[in-house]
Design an enzyme around this catalytic site. Sequence first.
Site, PDB file in Angstrom:
ATOM      1  CG  ASP A  39      -2.608  -4.340   6.106  1.00 27.78           C
ATOM      2  OD1 ASP A  39      -3.839  -4.913   6.022  1.00 27.78           O
ATOM      3  OD2 ASP A  39      -1.879  -4.074   5.067  1.00 27.78           O
ATOM      4  N   GLY A  68       0.706  -1.495   0.206  1.00 30.63           N
ATOM      5  CA  GLY A  68       0.015   0.126   0.063  1.00 30.63           C
ATOM      6  C   GLY A  68       0.830   1.079  -0.020  1.00 30.63           C
TER       7      GLY A  68
END
Length: 670
Positions: A476, A361
Site C-alpha cells: 500500500d 484503512g
Amino acid sequence: MYVLSSTSKYLIILLPSFLLLHIHVQAEDPILQQCSNIANYTSNSQFETNLNLLLPSLLSNGTRDGFFNTSIGTAPDIVYGLVSCRGDLSMEQCRTCLYNATVEVFQRCPNRKEALLLYGNCILRYSNNHFFSKVDTNPRALYNTGKVSETDAAHFNQQLSNLLNNLSATAASRPSKFDSGRTDYIPFTKIESLVQCTRDLSATNCYSCLQSLITFIPSCCDRNQGGLFYTTTCTVRFEIYPFLQFQPQSFSPPFEASPPQSKAIPSPRVETSPTQSNIGTGKGKPTNVVTIVVPTICLLLLLAISAYSTHWIVRRNKRKRNPEINCEDDMANEQSLHFNLSALKTATKDFSDANKLGEGGFGAVYKGKLLDATEIAVKRLSKHSGQGSQEFKNEVLLLHKLQHRNLVRLLGFCLSGKEKLLIYEYLPNTSLDKYIFDPMKKAYLNWEMRYKIIEGIARGILYLHEDSRVKIIHRDLKAGNVLLDGEMNAKIADFGLAKLFGVDQSQGNTRRIAGTLGYMAPEYALHGLFSVKSDVFSFGVLLLEIISGKKSNDIYESGPSWNLLNYAWKLWREGNALELVDPILTDNFSAHEVMRCIQMGLLCVQDNLQDRPTMSTVVMMLNSYSIILESPLAPAYNAVTRTDASGEMLSNNSASKALLCSVEGVSFPR
C-alpha cells in the site's frame, strides 16, 4: 540464534584435532589484521565455546560457494562470524585460504572477542557485536610503483574509470556481489580488474562501498599501473597484466593467465613445506602416522558438522511449521515496549478530535505528548478494521525489528482488552500528499527536495525487499503513507498490509485485495498476485506524482479515461515529457535529471511485471548517471482508443473497467 546441543558439543572436542592440520600449510601474512584491544574472553568461557563452534561452521559452509555468515549463542556471549572468498577463485583455493585464516586467527588475535583477517584471497571476521550488512567506506590501498606515462594518463584514467564504474554497478546488483572484466588500454595491453563486496551488503551499500574506493584511487594513486584498494566490506583491484584466476567450476568463466609478480602487492598463494626425502633419515614412520591420522580426523570432523547441521535444520523447520510459537516468544520479549492505556489516553487527551492527525484503512492516528514531553503518534486500530490479533502482532514485530532512516520507527504498543494501539515516532511535517497535492504547500518542495524524497522512498522500499532476512512487501505504498520529518526526509509508514515472506520467496497470492486505487499493480488488483514488483509499480506511480504534482487518478483532457500514467506515456512518446513537470517548479530544475526520473517512473509502471526493474536497480539508477536506462513500454491500464461506425471515440481500457468492477474494500485516494 543457536542453542548448544549434545550433537554440537562434539565439535568442541574435535576442534583441537582439526587445528593440528596447520603444520602442513604455511600461511601468508594478512593484508589487514584487526584485533580488539577492548574486549577479551577467558579460557573455558561460554564465548570461547561459541567461537569454537563458529569457526568450523564458517569454514565448512564458506567453502561451498565462497561466502557464509551466521551467529552462535545468546547475549552476552553471542558471536557473529563471516567469511568471504575472492570471486574468481576455485573452491580449493577458497578452502585453503579460509582454512589458514581459521588457524591463524587464534595465533594472531588470542582471546579477543573481535578479530578480522583480510588476505588477498579471503576474509574472516568475528565479533561479539552485530556487524552484518554494515558498510565500511574507509579506504586503504596497496599499489604498484610502476607509473603510466603522462602522455597516456588521460586515456588510461578514462578507460579505468569506465571499467570500474560498469563493474561496480553490475556487481552491486548481483547476488554474488562480484564482477570482473578488462578493457583496452594501448595495443597489446589491457587493464584487468575485479570488484567485490561481502554478500551481506545490500545493493545500495555495496555500490556505495565500491564507489568510495573508486573515487579514492585518483587522490591516492594517480597514474599507478595497478593496485589493491579495499575496506573491510569491499575490494577493487586493477592491473595492466592478467591476474584473475579463472578456473573450471569457479565463480567465473575459464580464463588462462600467467601473471608476472607485482612488487608492491604480493600475489596471494599457498606454500607447502618442501618435500623431505625419507631415505636414511628415520622420518618415514611419522609421515605414515600423519597420512593415517589426518584423514581420520577430517572424516570425524565432517561427520560431526553434518550431524550438527542436520540437527539445526530440523529445529529450523519446526519453527517454520509453528510460527505462532515464535510470535509468542517475541511478544514476551516486547514487554519493555508496552505502553499503559491510561498513559496514552492522557497523552492524546483521551483521543480527542483536536489531536487527530488522520485516519487510514485500519484506524485513526492521534498526536500525543508523554509526561517527559516526548511527542508521539498513536495509531488506534478500529475494532471493526478486520485486523486481528495476529495481524497486529505481525506489525509490531516487523516494525520493531526494522531499523532504517527511511522507515517510521516504532516506539511501542498497547494491548488492553479490545484496544490495540501502535506508538510511533512523531513526524512534524505529516505526510507527502499534504504537500505535493496542495496548491500552496507544494511551493515548499523545490526539485532538489523532491529528488531527495524520491531517493529516500526508494532506499526504504529497497530495505524492505532485500536488506533483512525476510522479504517484506508493503502492498500500500502511496503519498499518504510517506511521512516527512523535520528535515523533510521521507519515512515510509503503515505496514498494516505488509506481507512477511521467507528468504527464498518472491511473490504470493491473496483473495484479500487491500490497497489504494491508482497505486495498485494490475496483477494485484485484478488477480490478487503480489510481489516486489507490485511495490515497484506503486513507486513508479508515486514518482510520477512527485514530478507532476498531480494525483494518479486525475483525469486529463487529452482523451477519454486518461489518467496520470496515460498522460505521462503520451507526452513521452511525443517527445514532450518535460510538460509533465509541476508548473510551480518553473525552470528551476535539471532537465536531464527530471527526464531520467520520468523514464524511471514509466519503467516501473509497465504492464508486464517482468519488464519492471527491481528496487536495487532503481536506487542505482538514481545514484549514477552512468547507468543507461532502457526504453519503457506502455504502462498498465493504458487507455487505447478506437473509433466506432458513427465516429464516436471509444475507450478500450478494459483493465481499468475490470478493476473498478472487481475490487472491494480498497481505499480511494482523496
